[in-house]
Design a protein around this motif. Structure first.
Motif, PDB file in Angstrom:
ATOM      1  N   LEU A 183     -18.738  16.056  16.324  1.00 42.57           N
ATOM      2  CA  LEU A 183     -19.230  17.284  16.945  1.00 42.57           C
ATOM      3  C   LEU A 183     -18.138  17.934  17.777  1.00 42.57           C
ATOM      4  O   LEU A 183     -17.979  19.162  17.773  1.00 42.57           O
ATOM      5  N   ARG A 184     -17.357  17.122  18.461  1.00 45.36           N
ATOM      6  CA  ARG A 184     -16.278  17.641  19.298  1.00 45.36           C
ATOM      7  C   ARG A 184     -15.222  18.370  18.471  1.00 45.36           C
ATOM      8  O   ARG A 184     -14.830  19.494  18.810  1.00 45.36           O
ATOM      9  N   ILE A 185     -14.779  17.761  17.378  1.00 41.71           N
ATOM     10  CA  ILE A 185     -13.697  18.394  16.619  1.00 41.71           C
ATOM     11  C   ILE A 185     -14.204  19.544  15.752  1.00 41.71           C
ATOM     12  O   ILE A 185     -13.514  20.539  15.572  1.00 41.71           O
ATOM     13  N   VAL A 186     -15.426  19.427  15.240  1.00 36.68           N
ATOM     14  CA  VAL A 186     -15.983  20.530  14.457  1.00 36.68           C
ATOM     15  C   VAL A 186     -16.257  21.723  15.358  1.00 36.68           C
ATOM     16  O   VAL A 186     -16.021  22.878  14.986  1.00 36.68           O
ATOM     17  N   GLY A 187     -16.741  21.452  16.566  1.00 34.56           N
ATOM     18  CA  GLY A 187     -17.035  22.537  17.495  1.00 34.56           C
ATOM     19  C   GLY A 187     -15.807  23.277  17.968  1.00 34.56           C
ATOM     20  O   GLY A 187     -15.913  24.409  18.462  1.00 34.56           O
ATOM     21  N   ALA A 188     -14.623  22.684  17.834  1.00 33.62           N
ATOM     22  CA  ALA A 188     -13.384  23.338  18.267  1.00 33.62           C
ATOM     23  C   ALA A 188     -12.838  24.316  17.235  1.00 33.62           C
ATOM     24  O   ALA A 188     -11.937  25.097  17.531  1.00 33.62           O
ATOM     25  N   VAL A 189     -13.389  24.294  16.028  1.00 35.13           N
ATOM     26  CA  VAL A 189     -12.915  25.182  14.964  1.00 35.13           C
ATOM     27  C   VAL A 189     -13.569  26.553  15.124  1.00 35.13           C
ATOM     28  O   VAL A 189     -14.782  26.640  15.336  1.00 35.13           O
ATOM     29  N   PRO A 190     -12.784  27.645  15.030  1.00 32.05           N
ATOM     30  CA  PRO A 190     -13.390  28.978  15.126  1.00 32.05           C
ATOM     31  C   PRO A 190     -14.425  29.186  14.027  1.00 32.05           C
ATOM     32  O   PRO A 190     -14.361  28.571  12.965  1.00 32.05           O
ATOM     33  N   SER A 191     -15.388  30.043  14.296  1.00 33.47           N
ATOM     34  CA  SER A 191     -16.410  30.353  13.292  1.00 33.47           C
ATOM     35  C   SER A 191     -16.450  31.855  13.064  1.00 33.47           C
ATOM     36  O   SER A 191     -16.664  32.615  14.000  1.00 33.47           O
ATOM     37  N   PRO A 192     -16.217  32.315  11.810  1.00 37.70           N
ATOM     38  CA  PRO A 192     -15.865  31.495  10.652  1.00 37.70           C
ATOM     39  C   PRO A 192     -14.467  30.907  10.815  1.00 37.70           C
ATOM     40  O   PRO A 192     -13.644  31.467  11.544  1.00 37.70           O
ATOM     41  N   PRO A 193     -14.197  29.791  10.169  1.00 41.38           N
ATOM     42  CA  PRO A 193     -12.893  29.135  10.349  1.00 41.38           C
ATOM     43  C   PRO A 193     -11.755  29.996   9.836  1.00 41.38           C
ATOM     44  O   PRO A 193     -11.903  30.735   8.874  1.00 41.38           O
ATOM     45  N   ASN A 194     -10.629  29.923  10.520  1.00 39.58           N
ATOM     46  CA  ASN A 194      -9.431  30.621  10.056  1.00 39.58           C
ATOM     47  C   ASN A 194      -8.245  29.669  10.106  1.00 39.58           C
ATOM     48  O   ASN A 194      -8.355  28.547  10.607  1.00 39.58           O
ATOM     49  N   THR A 195      -7.123  30.122   9.595  1.00 40.45           N
ATOM     50  CA  THR A 195      -5.955  29.251   9.453  1.00 40.45           C
ATOM     51  C   THR A 195      -4.864  29.556  10.477  1.00 40.45           C
ATOM     52  O   THR A 195      -3.726  29.127  10.311  1.00 40.45           O
ATOM     53  N   ASP A 196      -5.198  30.280  11.538  1.00 39.63           N
ATOM     54  CA  ASP A 196      -4.179  30.661  12.519  1.00 39.63           C
ATOM     55  C   ASP A 196      -3.486  29.443  13.119  1.00 39.63           C
ATOM     56  O   ASP A 196      -2.257  29.426  13.279  1.00 39.63           O
ATOM     57  N   SER A 197      -4.254  28.411  13.459  1.00 38.18           N
ATOM     58  CA  SER A 197      -3.656  27.228  14.085  1.00 38.18           C
ATOM     59  C   SER A 197      -2.727  26.503  13.114  1.00 38.18           C
ATOM     60  O   SER A 197      -1.691  25.957  13.522  1.00 38.18           O
ATOM     61  N   LEU A 198      -3.083  26.495  11.830  1.00 41.38           N
ATOM     62  CA  LEU A 198      -2.244  25.817  10.839  1.00 41.38           C
ATOM     63  C   LEU A 198      -0.942  26.583  10.621  1.00 41.38           C
ATOM     64  O   LEU A 198       0.124  25.983  10.448  1.00 41.38           O
ATOM     65  N   ALA A 199      -1.040  27.910  10.625  1.00 38.83           N
ATOM     66  CA  ALA A 199       0.180  28.719  10.483  1.00 38.83           C
ATOM     67  C   ALA A 199       1.102  28.505  11.675  1.00 38.83           C
ATOM     68  O   ALA A 199       2.335  28.389  11.516  1.00 38.83           O
ATOM     69  N   ARG A 200       0.532  28.426  12.877  1.00 34.35           N
ATOM     70  CA  ARG A 200       1.362  28.171  14.069  1.00 34.35           C
ATOM     71  C   ARG A 200       2.001  26.786  13.995  1.00 34.35           C
ATOM     72  O   ARG A 200       3.153  26.602  14.424  1.00 34.35           O
ATOM     73  N   PHE A 201       1.277  25.816  13.464  1.00 36.36           N
ATOM     74  CA  PHE A 201       1.810  24.465  13.290  1.00 36.36           C
ATOM     75  C   PHE A 201       3.112  24.515  12.491  1.00 36.36           C
ATOM     76  O   PHE A 201       4.125  23.921  12.875  1.00 36.36           O
ATOM     77  N   TRP A 202       3.078  25.233  11.359  1.00 31.76           N
ATOM     78  CA  TRP A 202       4.260  25.292  10.508  1.00 31.76           C
ATOM     79  C   TRP A 202       5.369  26.151  11.104  1.00 31.76           C
ATOM     80  O   TRP A 202       6.556  25.852  10.929  1.00 31.76           O
ATOM     81  N   ARG A 203       5.004  27.192  11.808  1.00 30.46           N
ATOM     82  CA  ARG A 203       6.038  28.024  12.436  1.00 30.46           C
ATOM     83  C   ARG A 203       6.786  27.235  13.503  1.00 30.46           C
ATOM     84  O   ARG A 203       7.982  27.465  13.733  1.00 30.46           O
ATOM     85  N   ARG A 204       6.106  26.315  14.173  1.00 30.78           N
ATOM     86  CA  ARG A 204       6.787  25.466  15.154  1.00 30.78           C
ATOM     87  C   ARG A 204       7.648  24.414  14.475  1.00 30.78           C
ATOM     88  O   ARG A 204       8.645  23.960  15.035  1.00 30.78           O
ATOM     89  N   LEU A 205       7.243  24.020  13.283  1.00 28.40           N
ATOM     90  CA  LEU A 205       7.932  22.926  12.601  1.00 28.40           C
ATOM     91  C   LEU A 205       9.138  23.406  11.789  1.00 28.40           C
ATOM     92  O   LEU A 205      10.144  22.688  11.698  1.00 28.40           O
ATOM     93  N   LEU A 206       9.063  24.592  11.208  1.00 28.52           N
ATOM     94  CA  LEU A 206      10.128  25.077  10.333  1.00 28.52           C
ATOM     95  C   LEU A 206      11.375  25.469  11.131  1.00 28.52           C
ATOM     96  O   LEU A 206      11.282  25.824  12.305  1.00 28.52           O
ATOM     97  N   PRO A 207      12.526  25.425  10.495  1.00 27.80           N
ATOM     98  CA  PRO A 207      13.760  25.839  11.171  1.00 27.80           C
ATOM     99  C   PRO A 207      13.675  27.293  11.634  1.00 27.80           C
ATOM    100  O   PRO A 207      13.032  28.133  11.003  1.00 27.80           O
ATOM    101  N   LEU A 208      14.338  27.586  12.719  1.00 25.33           N
ATOM    102  CA  LEU A 208      14.290  28.925  13.291  1.00 25.33           C
ATOM    103  C   LEU A 208      15.023  29.955  12.437  1.00 25.33           C
ATOM    104  O   LEU A 208      14.717  31.143  12.502  1.00 25.33           O
ATOM    105  N   ARG A 209      15.980  29.518  11.658  1.00 28.86           N
ATOM    106  CA  ARG A 209      16.848  30.477  10.968  1.00 28.86           C
ATOM    107  C   ARG A 209      16.369  30.875   9.583  1.00 28.86           C
ATOM    108  O   ARG A 209      17.106  31.517   8.835  1.00 28.86           O
TER     109      ARG A 209
END
Length: 304
Positions: free
Chosen positions: A119-145
């Protein structure tokens, strides 16, 4: 128009099958044309007001906001845009309802021990769910250049979309993916800062990796085990070219050791969860990378 063809507000309401309050509401907002006023100053309407009122009711039945109804009445060519906007809104609402239903079924079928955590982790997902957090995850992980078009291509391939009609298991997988991507305890170390000498030219590396992953995906769809071949050669060449080196047995041994040393359990878990959301017939980039890394470990010194 003769006085006999003019109707009072009550008569118009009766003909249209609505309340006087409804007619007055739309009249006050300038949506209903008046044919004039009585000697006592009361509104009078003609047949065109009845047609307009019926049109207003039809547009409102589609849940168009009153301001949007007014714009459509002024310009009929805006109706298509209004319909498109409503369809997008309805699609979003339906997605939210499907997600909510699957989330409720997940919780319903969970044990008492698991329910609170889910319930805790499902409740933290926006409704309707979107992928903004996943895109930010990769932008932080990928090289800056990396060039913007290359980043966009990587995000498109790396970020799974929420299923339109998710199963309870997919809701749980997406919620866990969201939790992983937003966990403040996850430390990111970009490839270009981890070891600048090893990284070389990130754009060359990631463009080459994209091609290698595509070739590996063909092997995965065919059910072939990791092996030497064009996919592995392309994978090694991407790393070698980015560093300005040649593909040699010594480089392959060195690359294999580097990949083993820098294997990241966070991204490994990401790809595991992403795989639960993707078409099982379509390998993820993570699956392709694992196939190639295994092939390199099995063939560390033999360019194809």
């Amino acid at each position: 128009m003769s006085p006999a063809e003019r109707w009072s507000i009550g008569e118009l309401a009766e003909f249209a099958g609505v309340t006087v309050k409804t007619v007055r509401f739309y009249s006050d907002r300038g949506l209903l044309p008046e044919a004039g006023r009585s000697s006592g100053g009361h509104r009078r309407y003609g047949p065109e007001a009845l047609d307009r009122l019926r049109m207003i009711r039809s547009l409102r039945s589609l849940d168009l906001p009153v301001p949007e109804v007014g714009r459509v009445l002024e310009r009929e060519d805006l109706l298509e845009d209004a319909i498109d906007a409503q369809l997008r809104e309805l699609s979003s609402q339906l997605s939210a309802l499907r997600w909510r239903e699957a989330a409720l079924r997940l919780l319903q079928d969970s044990s008492a021990q698991d329910r609170a955590d889910r319930l805790r982790i499902v409740g933290a997902v926006p409704s309707p769910p979107n992928t903004d957090s996943l895109a930010r995850f990769w932008r932080r992980l990928l090289p800056l250049r990396l060039p913007a078009p290359l980043v966009s291509a990587i995000l498109e391939a790396a970020v799974p979309q929420p299923p339109a009609a998710p199963t309870p298991a997919q809701v749980l997988a997406f919620a866990r993916l969201h939790a992983l991507a937003t966990d403040p305890r996850v430390a990111f170390c970009r490839p270009d800062t981890r070891n600048a000498a090893e990284c070389g030219r990130p754009a060359v590396l990631y463009e080459g990796l994209g091609e290698a992953y595509g070739l590996a995906a063909v092997e995965l769809r065919a059910g072939r085990s990791p092996a030497a071949g064009d996919a592995l050669d392309c994978f090694v060449a991407a790393h070698a070219s980015a560093r300005g080196l040649r593909d040699t047995p010594a480089f392959r041994r060195r690359l294999g050791g580097l990949l083993a040393e820098t294997a990241d359990p966070v991204t490994g878990r990401y790809w595991e969860l992403a795989g639960e959301l993707s078409d099982p017939r379509e390998p993820t980039m993570g699956a392709a990378h694992a196939w190639l890394s295994t092939a390199l470990a099995a063939h560390p010194t033999a360019p194809h």
